[in-house]
Design a protein around this motif. Structure first.
Motif, PDB file in Angstrom:
ATOM      1  N   GLN A   1     121.740 -41.631  24.215  1.00 20.45           N
ATOM      2  CA  GLN A   1     122.970 -41.352  24.956  1.00 20.45           C
ATOM      3  C   GLN A   1     122.689 -40.569  26.239  1.00 20.45           C
ATOM      4  OE1 GLN A   1     126.097 -39.590  22.609  1.00 20.45           O
ATOM      5  NE2 GLN A   1     126.240 -41.345  21.216  1.00 20.45           N
ATOM      6  N   THR A   2     121.795 -39.609  26.151  1.00 13.84           N
ATOM      7  CA  THR A   2     121.489 -38.803  27.338  1.00 13.84           C
ATOM      8  C   THR A   2     120.730 -39.628  28.371  1.00 13.84           C
ATOM      9  OG1 THR A   2     121.367 -36.856  25.917  1.00 13.84           O
ATOM     10  CG2 THR A   2     120.513 -36.627  28.145  1.00 13.84           C
TER      11      THR A   2
ATOM     12  N   GLU B   1     121.834 -40.379  32.206  1.00 10.49           N
ATOM     13  CA  GLU B   1     120.932 -40.045  33.308  1.00 10.49           C
ATOM     14  C   GLU B   1     120.436 -41.285  34.053  1.00 10.49           C
ATOM     15  OE1 GLU B   1     119.926 -36.915  34.357  1.00 10.49           O
ATOM     16  OE2 GLU B   1     121.445 -36.117  32.986  1.00 10.49           O
TER      17      GLU B   1
ATOM     18  N   LYS C   1     121.184 -32.777  18.456  1.00 12.24           N
ATOM     19  CA  LYS C   1     121.794 -33.163  19.726  1.00 12.24           C
ATOM     20  C   LYS C   1     121.225 -32.333  20.868  1.00 12.24           C
ATOM     21  CE  LYS C   1     126.242 -33.603  22.120  1.00 12.24           C
ATOM     22  NZ  LYS C   1     125.795 -32.885  23.339  1.00 12.24           N
TER      23      LYS C   1
ATOM     24  N   ASP D   1     119.106 -33.921  23.957  1.00  6.87           N
ATOM     25  CA  ASP D   1     119.633 -33.735  25.318  1.00  6.87           C
ATOM     26  C   ASP D   1     118.620 -33.007  26.198  1.00  6.87           C
ATOM     27  OD1 ASP D   1     121.992 -34.865  24.455  1.00  6.87           O
ATOM     28  OD2 ASP D   1     123.136 -32.998  24.414  1.00  6.87           O
TER      29      ASP D   1
ATOM     30  N   LYS E   1     116.721 -34.643  29.610  1.00  7.24           N
ATOM     31  CA  LYS E   1     117.049 -34.022  30.900  1.00  7.24           C
ATOM     32  C   LYS E   1     115.841 -33.298  31.499  1.00  7.24           C
ATOM     33  CE  LYS E   1     121.989 -33.472  29.949  1.00  7.24           C
ATOM     34  NZ  LYS E   1     123.085 -32.516  29.683  1.00  7.24           N
TER      35      LYS E   1
END
Length: 315
Positions: A57-58, A62, A270, A274, A278
């Motif tokens: 998802q991240t 991005e 999570k 994440d 990132k």
């Protein structure tokens, strides 16, 4: 294969190629352009499932593409998965390792191919060999649970059982941290691996309570196993054995609220996922102000602070 003493000291914290499962996720958004990430996951527990969901998802948010593979707690498969990711020429490789002993060689292979590795849960002492890491201080996780037992037991002599995970990497660090923080009045009477498998953990717990009917506390290396351990103890008529565990899932926090567990240490999958995506992307871009080694917050969750548990799994 167990983690050697040499390998343990290098940590800060925690199938052949034909069996490889890969998925590519293209995404829409802004930010990272043509960055391609490989994610090699270590197993199939709820932690690993939530971690992969967070990574995917991240990465999408991005604007990065991600390929995923799972090593299913097999060090040989991890090596094959990493070799496959290297052949795909990914921009960086995120790894939730199976076993620390094999990690050094895997890092060397990636480094030789100029594919930087970002680690989740654990790091190495020589951070020059990696792009970065999102580190869970697994020793501290264990010590937080031990601290709860110390406070609850007071000065009384108590018996403690341990249902560990799979030997190597995370489980050894958790257990060592737990043992090291127990008071001298607490005696570990059993220490057996549940292999992060609820059915196996239930068998271990049944044998444990039969051999040690005076058991007061049990430390269980993740919540999935802890539910099975609770079931085994209850079926044997030992509802009074207090369980402390690890994860901080919604189900785990609810079990603390109900009294099925006495405490759990929340280390959000999570947040780890994440942070890994990132920070890996930012470090690839040589952005300033990004920690190479990011420490993931830990929370000891009891009935007194249920609301303090962070979100564990992405929705």
């Amino acid at each position: 294969m167990r983690v050697s003493a040499r390998s343990r000291s290098t940590l800060f914290a925690g199938l052949a190629t034909t069996a490889l499962v890969l998925s590519g996720c293209d995404s829409n958004g802004s930010g990272s352009g043509d960055v391609t990430l490989g994610f090699v996951n270590g197993g199939d527990t709820s932690f690993h499932t939530c971690l992969q969901k967070a990574v995917e998802q991240t990465a999408k948010a991005e604007n990065a593409k991600v390929y995923t593979a799972n090593s299913h707690q097999n060090a040989g498969t991890e090596t094959s998965n990493i070799e496959d990711m290297i052949s795909r020429d990914v921009s960086a490789l995120i790894v939730q390792t199976v076993n620390v002993d094999s990690l050094k060689g895997d890092i060397a292979k990636a480094k030789a191919a100029k594919v930087p590795i970002y680690l989740t849960s654990v790091s190495t002492s020589d951070v020059n060999d990696i792009l970065g890491a999102a580190v869970v201080d697994l020793g501290k996780v264990g010590s937080l649970d031990a601290g709860w037992i110390a406070e609850d037991a007071g000065s009384g002599k108590v018996e403690v059982g341990i249902v560990a995970g799979a030997p190597g990497a995370a489980s050894d660090l958790l257990v060592n941290g737990f043992k090291g923080a127990l008071p001298t009045s607490a005696k570990v009477v059993a220490d057996q691996p549940g292999m992060f498998n609820p059915a196996k953990a239930q068998d271990v717990a049944q044998n444990m309570i039969e051999a040690h009917p005076g058991l007061d506390y049990a430390f269980v290396a993740n919540e999935e196993m802890a539910f099975a351990v609770r079931k085994a103890f209850d079926a044997a008529g030992h509802r009074n054995v207090k369980i402390v565990t690890v994860n901080g899932t919604d189900e785990g926090v609810a079990a603390v609220k109900s009294g099925a567990f006495s405490a759990t240490v929340a280390n959000s999958a999570k947040t780890i996922g994440d942070t890994a995506v990132k920070n890996a992307i930012a470090l690839l871009d040589a952005k300033q102000g990004v920690d190479k080694i990011a420490n993931i917050p830990l929370v000891l969750v009891t009935k007194d602070n249920l609301s303090a548990a962070p979100q564990y799994c992405p929705k």
